[in-house]
Structure formats: C-alpha cells, structure tokens
Write a protein that holds these residues in place. Sequence first.
Motif, PDB file in Angstrom:
ATOM      1  N   TRP A  73      32.268  39.574  35.001  1.00 50.95           N
ATOM      2  CA  TRP A  73      33.703  39.892  34.948  1.00 50.95           C
ATOM      3  C   TRP A  73      34.520  38.646  34.646  1.00 50.95           C
ATOM      4  O   TRP A  73      35.458  38.671  33.858  1.00 50.95           O
ATOM      5  CB  TRP A  73      34.128  40.514  36.278  1.00 50.95           C
ATOM      6  N   LEU A  74      34.153  37.538  35.269  1.00 54.70           N
ATOM      7  CA  LEU A  74      34.940  36.313  35.177  1.00 54.70           C
ATOM      8  C   LEU A  74      34.802  35.619  33.828  1.00 54.70           C
ATOM      9  O   LEU A  74      35.794  35.243  33.203  1.00 54.70           O
ATOM     10  CB  LEU A  74      34.525  35.339  36.289  1.00 54.70           C
ATOM     11  N   GLN A 121      46.249  40.623  34.694  1.00 57.55           N
ATOM     12  CA  GLN A 121      44.960  40.864  34.051  1.00 57.55           C
ATOM     13  C   GLN A 121      44.572  42.328  34.056  1.00 57.55           C
ATOM     14  O   GLN A 121      43.691  42.741  33.287  1.00 57.55           O
ATOM     15  CB  GLN A 121      43.867  40.044  34.748  1.00 57.55           C
ATOM     16  N   ARG A 122      45.222  43.114  34.897  1.00 59.92           N
ATOM     17  CA  ARG A 122      44.830  44.526  34.968  1.00 59.92           C
ATOM     18  C   ARG A 122      46.007  45.482  34.797  1.00 59.92           C
ATOM     19  O   ARG A 122      45.803  46.684  34.691  1.00 59.92           O
ATOM     20  CB  ARG A 122      44.132  44.811  36.312  1.00 59.92           C
ATOM     21  N   HIS A 127      40.003  36.329  45.111  1.00 61.47           N
ATOM     22  CA  HIS A 127      40.908  37.319  44.529  1.00 61.47           C
ATOM     23  C   HIS A 127      42.141  37.532  45.396  1.00 61.47           C
ATOM     24  O   HIS A 127      43.224  37.870  44.884  1.00 61.47           O
ATOM     25  CB  HIS A 127      40.177  38.653  44.343  1.00 61.47           C
ATOM     26  N   ARG A 146      47.358  36.985  38.214  1.00 62.34           N
ATOM     27  CA  ARG A 146      46.213  37.807  38.579  1.00 62.34           C
ATOM     28  C   ARG A 146      46.458  39.290  38.294  1.00 62.34           C
ATOM     29  O   ARG A 146      45.640  39.972  37.693  1.00 62.34           O
ATOM     30  CB  ARG A 146      45.887  37.611  40.064  1.00 62.34           C
ATOM     31  N   PRO A 188      33.837  36.362  30.604  1.00 70.97           N
ATOM     32  CA  PRO A 188      34.487  36.824  29.369  1.00 70.97           C
ATOM     33  C   PRO A 188      35.994  36.655  29.382  1.00 70.97           C
ATOM     34  O   PRO A 188      36.610  36.468  28.327  1.00 70.97           O
ATOM     35  CB  PRO A 188      34.101  38.308  29.295  1.00 70.97           C
ATOM     36  N   ARG A 189      36.608  36.706  30.549  1.00 67.09           N
ATOM     37  CA  ARG A 189      38.057  36.539  30.644  1.00 67.09           C
ATOM     38  C   ARG A 189      38.477  35.094  30.425  1.00 67.09           C
ATOM     39  O   ARG A 189      39.637  34.829  30.117  1.00 67.09           O
ATOM     40  CB  ARG A 189      38.550  37.045  32.001  1.00 67.09           C
ATOM     41  N   VAL A 190      37.553  34.174  30.606  1.00 65.92           N
ATOM     42  CA  VAL A 190      37.872  32.754  30.438  1.00 65.92           C
ATOM     43  C   VAL A 190      37.542  32.272  29.028  1.00 65.92           C
ATOM     44  O   VAL A 190      38.344  31.578  28.405  1.00 65.92           O
ATOM     45  CB  VAL A 190      37.120  31.912  31.494  1.00 65.92           C
TER      46      VAL A 190
END
Length: 266
Positions: A153-154, A224-225, A100, A221, A156-158
């Motif tokens: 976390w990773l 994403q938030r 990260h 990065r 579902p984002r992909v």
Amino acid sequence: MNEPVLYEFDGGVATITLNRPETRNALTEMEVVDALVASLERAQADLSVRAIVLTGAGPAFSSGGNIKHMRDEVGTFGGNPAQIRENYRRGIQRIPRAFHELDVPCIAAVNGPAHGAGCDLALMCDIRIAAQSALFAESFAKVGIIPGDGGAWLLPRVIGLSRAAEMIFTGTPIDAQCAFEWGLVSRVVPDAQLLPAAQELAQRIASNPPNVLRMSKRLIREGQRMDLPSLLELSAAFQGIAHRTADHREAIAATFEKRAPNYTGE
C-alpha cells in the motif's frame, strides 16, 4: 538487554531511536513493537511535540523481520497459518496503524540499510532523509514471503506503481542516490550529517503552530482517500478552527511587527 526504543524530547522535537543494533533493529519482536507504538502514542498525546525524528542505533536503520526467528519458526513466525495471521495483526501491523493515527509530522533519518519491514517503516514517515550509506529493499521475496506490514500500500503511493512493482518483485536493494532519483527520499546527506540535517529540518517544522501542523498532516493523509469536494469540506472545517486560534493571531501580529512569532499551541 538494552531498551528496545529510546525516546528523547527537546525543543518541540521528539527523537525516537530503534535501539536493538544487535538485531540490526529488527521489528518483529513484540517488545520492539510495543515500545515503538508506545513512543508514537506518547508523541501523539503530548501537544508540545511538534515534530518527530525516527532513526536507528548502530549501522542499520532496520532489518525488518528477524530472519533467525523465521528459520526457527518462533515469535511472529510461529504456529500454523491462522496463528501467523494473528501474530501479524496483533504484532507488527500495529506499527502502520499507529503511524496512520499519528498527526505529528515525522522524519525518517535513514542511517543505513532499511530492508523489508524496515523499508516500509521509513515509508510510514512523512519525510525521508537518507545517509549516503543507506540502502532500501522490499526484500520479502528474497526470503519467500510477501510484504506483510503495508508495503504494498505504501510504496506505490511514494514512488509509483511500476517502480514499486520492480522493488517488490525483485527484492533488489537500491542505494540512496537511486532512492532520491525515484522520490523515495527527499535528500541524501553524508553519514555524519544525517542526524543534524534531520534535526534542523524538524526544528524548522517545529517553529510553526503545532495545531496547524497536526491539522495539515491530517489533511494530507485524508486526501489520499477522499475526493476533492470531500477534502475541501474538511479543509474548510479545519480552517474555521485555525482562524480562531491564538497562534493565528500571533502569526499575523508577528508579520506586521516584523518579529519572530511565539506560538503556544492555543
């Protein structure tokens, strides 16, 4: 015993190789965690590194957790529930935290099975290329545990929530072609062409200004938030920096002079 992680550097590209083929490159031993985190921090600190290729030695990319240690309840898996929690926090969870903080573009060259935390390790990279023999599995449920290193976390984002839930709830592996169709990898290549393909892509990335690469990755990065207005503010600040670099001036000059640019990172 061999070095747990190998680090090689050439032409702006750092190649990081998990080097414990006897454990199928399991990630839960502390010395492997230490070595992988140290390699990522080394690449982050070295501004001459413009791209990273991450792969595994032997027939597997990474088997994730060491199942023998699970059986024997040692290492990461030793102690009472409170101790296991701390083992994860001070051990394998340092890997997603290091990724990260990594601003260098990273390519996973998935050379074989990537199971459990090994699948999540591939997801921590920005780009994934799979050999035809690669397999991907969120296999935690098959050994009676949950994704403990960030996979929930990773993934579902992909690949989206529904497919991520299917992989996590079933633990069933998917092959390289399915991984491509689901967007988990960007391409599939014959096994013998995996590293050359990853290195060629890394070199194409590395041909661009290093500071621009790192700032671009940070924007991806943070995006994403962040909401859009916040990301636009950060983009404007980064753009102010980029416009006053020597590499920007070199890029413009090379365009007008119809020649290849020579970027210095300044």
